[in-house]
Design an enzyme around this catalytic site. Structure first.
Site, PDB file in Angstrom:
ATOM      1  N   ASP A  93       0.853  -1.180   0.000  1.00 11.99           N
ATOM      2  CA  ASP A  93       0.000   0.000   0.000  1.00 11.99           C
ATOM      3  C   ASP A  93       0.897   1.241   0.000  1.00 11.99           C
ATOM      4  O   ASP A  93       2.111   1.154   0.141  1.00 11.99           O
ATOM      5  CB  ASP A  93      -0.975  -0.008   1.172  1.00 11.99           C
ATOM      6  CG  ASP A  93      -0.302   0.037   2.522  1.00 11.99           C
ATOM      7  OD1 ASP A  93       0.885   0.378   2.595  1.00 11.99           O
ATOM      8  OD2 ASP A  93      -0.978  -0.270   3.522  1.00 11.99           O
ATOM      9  N   ASP A 266      -7.906  -7.128   1.544  1.00  9.32           N
ATOM     10  CA  ASP A 266      -6.955  -7.248   2.646  1.00  9.32           C
ATOM     11  C   ASP A 266      -7.620  -6.715   3.897  1.00  9.32           C
ATOM     12  O   ASP A 266      -8.511  -5.870   3.830  1.00  9.32           O
ATOM     13  CB  ASP A 266      -5.669  -6.451   2.369  1.00  9.32           C
ATOM     14  CG  ASP A 266      -5.857  -4.966   2.662  1.00  9.32           C
ATOM     15  OD1 ASP A 266      -5.443  -4.512   3.749  1.00  9.32           O
ATOM     16  OD2 ASP A 266      -6.448  -4.248   1.823  1.00  9.32           O
ATOM     17  N   CYS A 304     -12.836 -27.717  10.393  1.00 11.14           N
ATOM     18  CA  CYS A 304     -11.636 -27.075   9.845  1.00 11.14           C
ATOM     19  C   CYS A 304     -10.447 -28.038   9.850  1.00 11.14           C
ATOM     20  O   CYS A 304     -10.146 -28.644  10.883  1.00 11.14           O
ATOM     21  CB  CYS A 304     -11.297 -25.825  10.659  1.00 11.14           C
ATOM     22  SG  CYS A 304      -9.801 -24.980  10.110  1.00 11.14           S
ATOM     23  N   CYS A 306      -7.246 -27.197   9.501  1.00  7.34           N
ATOM     24  CA  CYS A 306      -5.957 -26.553   9.776  1.00  7.34           C
ATOM     25  C   CYS A 306      -5.240 -27.261  10.921  1.00  7.34           C
ATOM     26  O   CYS A 306      -5.843 -27.994  11.706  1.00  7.34           O
ATOM     27  CB  CYS A 306      -6.143 -25.064  10.086  1.00  7.34           C
ATOM     28  SG  CYS A 306      -6.660 -24.693  11.780  1.00  7.34           S
ATOM     29  N   CYS A 309      -6.684 -26.743  14.516  1.00  4.17           N
ATOM     30  CA  CYS A 309      -7.895 -27.508  14.832  1.00  4.17           C
ATOM     31  C   CYS A 309      -7.618 -29.001  14.913  1.00  4.17           C
ATOM     32  O   CYS A 309      -8.297 -29.727  15.647  1.00  4.17           O
ATOM     33  CB  CYS A 309      -8.978 -27.212  13.796  1.00  4.17           C
ATOM     34  SG  CYS A 309      -9.633 -25.531  13.904  1.00  4.17           S
ATOM     35  N   HIS A 335      -5.172 -20.489  12.381  1.00  3.24           N
ATOM     36  CA  HIS A 335      -6.547 -20.903  12.115  1.00  3.24           C
ATOM     37  C   HIS A 335      -7.328 -19.818  11.372  1.00  3.24           C
ATOM     38  O   HIS A 335      -8.024 -20.097  10.387  1.00  3.24           O
ATOM     39  CB  HIS A 335      -7.271 -21.258  13.412  1.00  3.24           C
ATOM     40  CG  HIS A 335      -8.752 -21.352  13.216  1.00  3.24           C
ATOM     41  ND1 HIS A 335      -9.358 -22.453  12.646  1.00  3.24           N
ATOM     42  CD2 HIS A 335      -9.746 -20.449  13.459  1.00  3.24           C
ATOM     43  CE1 HIS A 335     -10.659 -22.239  12.557  1.00  3.24           C
ATOM     44  NE2 HIS A 335     -10.920 -21.033  13.047  1.00  3.24           N
TER      45      HIS A 335
END
Length: 381
Positions: A93, A266, A304, A306, A309, A335
């Protein structure tokens, strides 16, 4: 365009679209959520962990990187990719939002923004030309023009003046770019005023920018205003260029914006809230600092896949936060970012299959049922 953008599918029930942006550091599949790496790091996570959670592109912050470590280091080491060990696409940015947030310690003029550094208390001038020079030194694949951001509740005259200066600065940014292969995106402003948004889009799209962003939202507007402006603004932007909604937002924000035809997003929320102990899950937000999670032996989200988890319980995560252990925020950041990137992957698949509108409606109803009583975003559960 510095590098090609292709739209491969458009949802028949909405303006949602699936595409791809080919950059020198790899392909970005859209819609995409960009992990925020303000100071050349997504707080607490390694590049390997970012790959693991599905990150395609990382966002760096020109304002912070200009102050520390500065342009000379980036020129010496060959850019931000080598410096931070992330070899995928990067976007920087321009520093406009950070200047907006320094309302008590900066002066904005036609030349640029003069502000005091938080690192050594010295004054700096961030102009459109200085912002482009810094972003070229950083070496990100996509650069942003320097813009003037104002509170969404500002009156029309204030908003118009900021928009017109943003337009002038955008042309100066375009003129300042060298023969670098980096893309340059313009930023539409205009607050919550439809006429100003139309004027901004008409001006900016008349110039050879590689993509276009919708700026000036999530700075005082309501969720309903944000949705209305996003849907209107996205339709004004060229179909053959990427559309980027800056600094937004929650999963409902993203779904509504994808319905409107936005490609890139974002937001600091996934990691920022993780460090406060809040996790996004398929059944609503979970506040791990609450006593109710102390003896909860379930994973954060049973659906989930991930690593957080798979391996850890809510009670363990609660323990880490209660003890002030930094592993807690790291695991919840993993996560939360996986949750956001999985949402984008589901969206891309639904668009390709031609049923994104149906998917989004069901998803939004579930999120609102679990978390919100009306259209406005409330405090985390």
């Amino acid at each position: 365009m510095r590098f090609p953008f292709h739209v491969s599918a458009v949802d028949p029930g909405s303006r949602a679209r699936r595409g791809a942006l080919d950059t020198p550091h790899g392909r970005i599949e859209t819609p995409v959520f960009m992990a925020v790496g303000t100071r050349a790091t997504v707080t607490g996570l390694t590049p390997a962990e970012l790959h693991e959670v599905g990150a395609e592109v990382v966002l760096g912050n020109t304002y912070h990187l200009m102050l520390r470590p500065g342009p000379d280091l980036f020129r010496r080491v060959g850019g931000i990719h080598r410096f931070m060990g992330w070899h995928g696409p990067m976007l920087t940015d321009s520093g406009g939002y950070q200047i907006f947030s320094l309302s008590d310690d900066r002066v904005i003029s036609e030349r640029g923004a003069r502000f005091r550094s938080y690192t050594n208390q010295q004054f700096h001038m961030l102009s459109p030309e200085a912002s482009i020079a810094m972003q070229e030194a950083i070496g990100a694949d996509i650069m942003m023009v320097l813009d003037v951001c104002v509170d969404a509740r500002s009156d029309e005259a204030t908003t118009r003046a900021a928009m017109q200066r943003t337009h002038r600065w955008a042309l100066r940014s375009l003129a300042a770019r060298t023969d670098t292969p980096q893309a340059l995106f313009a930023i539409m402003q205009g607050g919550i005023f439809s006429a100003l948004r139309r004027e901004s889009a008409a001006f900016l799209t008349d110039h050879p920018f590689d993509g276009f962003a919708i700026g000036g939202l999530a700075v005082g507007d309501t969720r309903a205003e944000r949705e209305d402006i996003t849907h209107m603004a996205a339709e004004l932007l060229p179909a053959d260029r990427p559309r980027y909604l800056m600094g937004v937002g929650t999963p409902p924000d993203l779904l509504h914006a994808i319905l409107a035809g936005v490609d890139m997003f974002d937001c600091i929320l996934p990691t920022n809230l993780a460090w406060q102990g809040t996790a996004f899950t398929s059944t609503g937000r979970v506040k791990l600092t609450r006593a109710s999670t102390k003896d909860d032996d379930r994973p954060l989200d049973a659906t989930c896949p991930c690593s957080t988890c798979k391996l850890y319980t809510r009670s363990y995560l609660h323990h880490l936060f209660r003890c002030g252990e930094p592993l807690g925020p790291r695991l919840v950041s993993i996560h939360n970012l996986h949750h956001y990137h999985a949402l984008m992957a589901e969206a891309r698949a639904a668009i390709a299959a031609g049923h994104f509108a149906t998917y989004a409606r069901a998803k939004l109803e579930a999120i609102d049922r679990y978390e919100h009583s009306d259209r406005r975003i409330g405090a985390p559960a």
